[in-house]
Design an enzyme around this catalytic site. Sequence first.
Site, short mmCIF file in Angstrom:
data_model
loop_
_atom_site.label_atom_id
_atom_site.label_comp_id
_atom_site.label_asym_id
_atom_site.label_seq_id
_atom_site.Cartn_x
_atom_site.Cartn_y
_atom_site.Cartn_z
N ASN A 1 0.84 -1.19 0.00
CA ASN A 1 0.00 0.00 0.00
C ASN A 1 0.89 1.25 0.00
O ASN A 1 2.10 1.16 -0.17
CB ASN A 1 -0.96 -0.02 1.20
CG ASN A 1 -0.23 -0.10 2.54
OD1 ASN A 1 0.79 0.55 2.75
ND2 ASN A 1 -0.74 -0.92 3.45
N CYS A 2 0.28 2.41 0.20
CA CYS A 2 1.03 3.67 0.11
C CYS A 2 2.15 3.76 1.15
O CYS A 2 3.19 4.38 0.91
CB CYS A 2 0.08 4.86 0.25
SG CYS A 2 -0.82 4.91 1.82
#
Length: 213
Positions: free
Chosen positions: A142-143
Site C-alpha cells: 500500500n502507500c
Amino acid sequence: MFLYQLLSFFFVVSKKEEKPKYDLSLYKRGDLLEVPRTLFTHFGIYLGDDRVAHLIPDILPAITKNKSAIAKMVTNNRLILGAITKEASVRVDSVADFAYGSEILINHMDKVCAQPPLDGDEVARRAEKLLGSVTYSLLWYNCEHYVMYCRYGMAISYQTYQFCTTIRKIVFSRLSAFLTALCGMCTVLYVGCVTPLTFLLVLLVSFTIWMAA
C-alpha cells in the site's frame, strides 16, 4: 465509454469555494508527507515544485483512457473501488490534491522507524523511478510500503501491522472460541449431521482458538 459515463456520477469531485493553502516552503525534496484520509493515513514523497509522488488505489484507469479525467484528484469513491479491485498507481499530484484538505505531517515516521532516512535526493529518485501502474494490496503493498521503501529502504507498513494485530486479538479471543463452538454446534444440529466426526471437528477448532487466545 458507457461504463465511464455511468460511473462518473460517483466520481465527481465536490466543488469547493477555495482549496486549502499549503506553505510549500515547509517541504524539502525527499520529505515524507502523511495525511489522514477516510479510515487510514495516506503517505507520499515530496518531489519539489509542488509535486507529491504517492501510491493510491484508483478504479478510473481500469474503465477509461481519458487522461484528463484520470489526472483529476482521486476522490474517496475512486479510491475505495480501486482498493477493492486492486487497481492502483504511483502518481504525481499537487500538494493540495494529495492532502485532500487535511493537515500534513512532515517526516513523522522518522520518530517511529529505527532505520535512519536516506538522502533526500535519493528518496525522491526512488519515488520517481516507481511511477506508474501497480497491483494494490491492503496488507502487502500500500502507500505506506511505498514511502517506507523510498525513504528508509524497507517496504513495511505499521498500519498493516496494527490492523493484523487487532484482527488477531478479535479472532483469537476466548469469546470468539465460545461463539465458534456455539455456532458450529447449532449448524450441525440444524443440518442434522450429528456424528462423532463433526462434533470432534467443532471441538478441535474451538479448542485451537481457545488455546491461541
